[in-house]
Scaffold this active site. Structure first.
Site, mmCIF file in Angstrom:
data_model
loop_
_atom_site.group_PDB
_atom_site.id
_atom_site.type_symbol
_atom_site.label_atom_id
_atom_site.label_comp_id
_atom_site.label_asym_id
_atom_site.label_seq_id
_atom_site.Cartn_x
_atom_site.Cartn_y
_atom_site.Cartn_z
ATOM 1 N N CYS A 1 15.901 21.724 -9.008
ATOM 2 C CA CYS A 1 16.905 21.671 -10.078
ATOM 3 C C CYS A 1 16.294 22.004 -11.438
ATOM 4 O O CYS A 1 17.016 22.100 -12.432
ATOM 5 C CB CYS A 1 17.573 20.296 -10.118
ATOM 6 S SG CYS A 1 16.582 19.020 -10.906
ATOM 7 N N HIS B 1 5.775 -0.641 -2.733
ATOM 8 C CA HIS B 1 5.346 0.083 -3.938
ATOM 9 C C HIS B 1 5.397 1.605 -3.779
ATOM 10 O O HIS B 1 4.822 2.319 -4.597
ATOM 11 C CB HIS B 1 3.926 -0.372 -4.352
ATOM 12 C CG HIS B 1 3.868 -1.797 -4.814
ATOM 13 N ND1 HIS B 1 2.690 -2.493 -4.955
ATOM 14 C CD2 HIS B 1 4.862 -2.663 -5.169
ATOM 15 C CE1 HIS B 1 2.961 -3.733 -5.393
ATOM 16 N NE2 HIS B 1 4.265 -3.851 -5.510
ATOM 17 N N ASN C 1 0.823 -1.207 0.000
ATOM 18 C CA ASN C 1 0.000 0.000 0.000
ATOM 19 C C ASN C 1 0.860 1.260 0.000
ATOM 20 O O ASN C 1 1.918 1.308 0.621
ATOM 21 C CB ASN C 1 -0.929 0.015 1.217
ATOM 22 C CG ASN C 1 -1.900 -1.150 1.185
ATOM 23 O OD1 ASN C 1 -2.038 -1.809 0.157
ATOM 24 N ND2 ASN C 1 -2.549 -1.427 2.291
HETATM 25 C C1 BJW Z 1 -10.169 -7.364 1.844
HETATM 26 C C2 BJW Z 1 -11.116 -6.560 2.457
HETATM 27 C C3 BJW Z 1 -11.145 -6.544 3.872
HETATM 28 C C4 BJW Z 1 -11.324 -6.342 0.308
HETATM 29 N N1 BJW Z 1 -10.287 -7.279 4.571
HETATM 30 N N2 BJW Z 1 -9.327 -8.087 2.550
HETATM 31 C C5 BJW Z 1 5.288 -12.549 -12.809
HETATM 32 C C6 BJW Z 1 4.168 -13.018 -13.505
HETATM 33 C C7 BJW Z 1 3.364 -12.127 -14.246
HETATM 34 C C8 BJW Z 1 3.670 -10.770 -14.298
HETATM 35 C C9 BJW Z 1 4.768 -10.324 -13.622
HETATM 36 C C10 BJW Z 1 5.557 -11.208 -12.900
HETATM 37 N N3 BJW Z 1 6.561 -10.491 -12.338
HETATM 38 C C11 BJW Z 1 6.399 -9.190 -12.652
HETATM 39 C C12 BJW Z 1 5.334 -9.056 -13.448
HETATM 40 C C13 BJW Z 1 4.813 -7.786 -14.031
HETATM 41 C C14 BJW Z 1 3.973 -6.974 -13.057
HETATM 42 C C15 BJW Z 1 2.821 -7.832 -12.560
HETATM 43 O O1 BJW Z 1 2.821 -8.366 -11.484
HETATM 44 N N4 BJW Z 1 1.805 -7.928 -13.384
HETATM 45 C C16 BJW Z 1 0.630 -8.730 -13.048
HETATM 46 C C17 BJW Z 1 -0.515 -7.813 -12.615
HETATM 47 C C18 BJW Z 1 0.263 -9.542 -14.258
HETATM 48 N N5 BJW Z 1 4.792 -6.489 -11.956
HETATM 49 C C19 BJW Z 1 5.502 -5.391 -12.065
HETATM 50 O O2 BJW Z 1 5.526 -4.727 -13.102
HETATM 51 C C20 BJW Z 1 6.319 -4.989 -10.864
HETATM 52 N N6 BJW Z 1 7.640 -4.733 -11.258
HETATM 53 C C21 BJW Z 1 8.493 -5.700 -11.555
HETATM 54 O O3 BJW Z 1 8.213 -6.867 -11.413
HETATM 55 O O4 BJW Z 1 9.716 -5.251 -12.012
HETATM 56 C C22 BJW Z 1 10.560 -6.188 -12.695
HETATM 57 C C23 BJW Z 1 10.072 -6.210 -14.120
HETATM 58 C C24 BJW Z 1 10.385 -5.155 -14.921
HETATM 59 C C25 BJW Z 1 9.937 -5.170 -16.242
HETATM 60 C C26 BJW Z 1 9.161 -6.220 -16.717
HETATM 61 C C27 BJW Z 1 8.816 -7.286 -15.873
HETATM 62 C C28 BJW Z 1 9.289 -7.275 -14.553
HETATM 63 C C29 BJW Z 1 5.819 -3.684 -10.277
HETATM 64 C C30 BJW Z 1 4.462 -3.804 -9.738
HETATM 65 C C31 BJW Z 1 3.996 -2.457 -9.203
HETATM 66 C C32 BJW Z 1 2.535 -2.504 -8.873
HETATM 67 N N7 BJW Z 1 2.063 -1.221 -8.672
HETATM 68 C C33 BJW Z 1 0.651 -1.037 -8.323
HETATM 69 C C34 BJW Z 1 0.237 0.372 -8.705
HETATM 70 C C35 BJW Z 1 0.970 1.356 -7.894
HETATM 71 C C36 BJW Z 1 0.476 2.649 -8.290
HETATM 72 C C37 BJW Z 1 -0.516 3.221 -7.360
HETATM 73 O O5 BJW Z 1 -0.777 2.791 -6.241
HETATM 74 O O6 BJW Z 1 -1.007 4.142 -7.856
HETATM 75 O O7 BJW Z 1 0.484 -1.284 -6.938
HETATM 76 S S1 BJW Z 1 -0.484 -2.134 -9.093
HETATM 77 C C38 BJW Z 1 -1.600 -2.193 -7.773
HETATM 78 O O8 BJW Z 1 -1.706 -3.582 -7.439
HETATM 79 C C39 BJW Z 1 -0.912 -1.480 -6.586
HETATM 80 C C40 BJW Z 1 -1.046 -2.515 -5.489
HETATM 81 O O9 BJW Z 1 -0.047 -2.328 -4.521
HETATM 82 C C41 BJW Z 1 -0.961 -3.819 -6.239
HETATM 83 C C42 BJW Z 1 -1.549 -4.994 -5.512
HETATM 84 O O10 BJW Z 1 -2.928 -4.833 -5.344
HETATM 85 P P1 BJW Z 1 -3.608 -5.335 -3.998
HETATM 86 O O11 BJW Z 1 -3.043 -4.615 -2.852
HETATM 87 O O12 BJW Z 1 -3.529 -6.810 -3.966
HETATM 88 O O13 BJW Z 1 -5.101 -4.805 -4.182
HETATM 89 P P2 BJW Z 1 -6.319 -5.456 -4.977
HETATM 90 O O14 BJW Z 1 -7.303 -4.398 -5.214
HETATM 91 O O15 BJW Z 1 -5.859 -6.202 -6.164
HETATM 92 O O16 BJW Z 1 -6.922 -6.540 -3.967
HETATM 93 C C43 BJW Z 1 -7.556 -6.177 -2.760
HETATM 94 C C44 BJW Z 1 -7.926 -7.436 -2.007
HETATM 95 O O17 BJW Z 1 -8.468 -7.050 -0.751
HETATM 96 C C45 BJW Z 1 -9.002 -8.284 -2.710
HETATM 97 O O18 BJW Z 1 -8.539 -9.630 -2.793
HETATM 98 C C46 BJW Z 1 -10.211 -8.203 -1.763
HETATM 99 O O19 BJW Z 1 -10.966 -9.418 -1.701
HETATM 100 C C47 BJW Z 1 -9.551 -7.914 -0.440
HETATM 101 N N8 BJW Z 1 -10.388 -7.220 0.558
HETATM 102 N N9 BJW Z 1 -11.895 -5.929 1.545
HETATM 103 C C48 BJW Z 1 -9.425 -8.038 3.921
HETATM 104 N N10 BJW Z 1 -12.093 -5.777 4.590
#
Ligand code: BJW
Length: 247
Positions: free
Chosen positions: A154, A124, A107
């Site tokens: 800068c 992140h 987060n």
């Molecule tokens: C509750 C609830 C309650 C609801 N109690 N729970 C391997 C395989 C495939 C792809 C890749 C891989 N390795 C890397 C990649 C590429 C990519 C990736 O993962 N893509 C996939 C999506 C396909 N990753 C990257 O690009 C990362 N970088 C990287 O790997 O660099 C090396 C590289 C370079 C070049 C090429 C390839 C690799 C960087 C990832 C950065 C992610 N950034 C974001 C956006 C940030 C911007 C912003 O905030 O504005 O970060 S994406 C977005 O998703 C954000 C979050 O941190 C992240 C995760 O989401 P999260 O937290 O899981 O939220 P939700 O909404 O998805 O889920 C919420 C959950 O809560 C749900 O399950 C609900 O059920 C639950 N819930 N109420 C408990 N009360």
């Protein structure tokens, strides 16, 4: 015959095994009950905005003003939100066990530090920091932006200090997170859809017990030893009480 709920079984397990080193991986779901929108799902941010339009280096190159406006909107939204009982329980755990509690968060909302957690790895980035696109210096800021896009002293443009898709996470942060997750006696995986890597991969390095807390099933559910399908604001205070040996 009295049957135990899954939560009761997990609490009993914790009371019996007394885990010492605790790591917690959190995602947007832990802040959902504070009013911060998640990314995916029916109410999620990505329902109205496409990730590649706003959360990628290409999007920023194309339209920095649009990207900054989106982050400014989110900063103002989060500013009005308060940490909930889930954040508070983790902060309480760290207060009692300062050397053996690590929060690894995806987060960017800053609600863990606002609740009192200190040993936090923000994988992140953070909404309340910007970074110079030239010098890479990091600037913390709280007030609403005066001009968009903001500029560094800068003369170069500032960008949000956020890890966008396709960008690498800070390797020192990732090393610390991997170490904490693999060394923990107990890894809690809270409120994440488990689809974004490398954060989601931390479950695979865990050697201790893994417990997922999420009302929904995720790709990580099968990988975890236990899954509590309930909101984190209900589950975490009870699990933390069990860890601390409180009735
Ligand atoms: C509750 C609830 C309650 C609801 N109690 N729970 C391997 C395989 C495939 C792809 C890749 C891989 N390795 C890397 C990649 C590429 C990519 C990736 O993962 N893509 C996939 C999506 C396909 N990753 C990257 O690009 C990362 N970088 C990287 O790997 O660099 C090396 C590289 C370079 C070049 C090429 C390839 C690799 C960087 C990832 C950065 C992610 N950034 C974001 C956006 C940030 C911007 C912003 O905030 O504005 O970060 S994406 C977005 O998703 C954000 C979050 O941190 C992240 C995760 O989401 P999260 O937290 O899981 O939220 P939700 O909404 O998805 O889920 C919420 C959950 O809560 C749900 O399950 C609900 O059920 C639950 N819930 N109420 C408990 N009360």
């Amino acid at each position: 015959m009295i049957t135990m709920t899954r939560l009761e079984k997990v609490i009993e397990l914790i009371q019996e095994t007394r885990p010492q080193r605790i790591a917690v991986l959190t995602g947007a779901g832990i802040s959902a009950e504070s009013g911060v929108p998640t990314f995916r799902g029916p109410q999620g941010l990505w329902r109205n905005f496409r990730p590649e339009q706003l959360a990628s280096p290409d999007a920023f190159r194309r339209d920095p003003k649009l990207v900054w406006e989106w982050y400014d909107w989110r900063r103002e939204l989060v500013r009005k939100c308060e940490p909930n009982a889930g954040h508070a329980a983790l902060a309480e755990l760290e207060r009692e066990r300062p050397d053996t509690t690590t929060v690894i968060t995806q987060n960017v909302d800053g609600l863990h530090p606002r609740a009192g957690s200190r040993n936090i790895i923000e994988l992140h980035g953070n909404l309340y920091r910007a970074r110079c696109t030239q010098e890479r210096t990091v600037i913390a800021f709280d007030a609403p932006l005066e001009s968009i896009p903001p500029m560094c002293e800068c003369g170069a443009m500032l960008r949000p200090d956020i890890v966008w898709f396709g960008e690498s996470l800070d390797s020192a942060d990732m090393d610390r997170a991997t170490h904490a997750a693999s060394e923990a006696d107990l890894l809690l995986i809270v409120g994440t859809s488990g689809v974004v890597y490398p954060a989601a991969g931390l479950v695979y390095v865990a050697r201790g017990t893994t417990i997922e807390i999420n009302p929904d099933e995720t790709p990580l559910t099968e990988q975890c030893d236990w899954s509590l399908q309930m909101p984190s604001s209900e589950a975490l205070p009870q699990l933390v009480a069990a860890i601390l040996g409180r009735p």
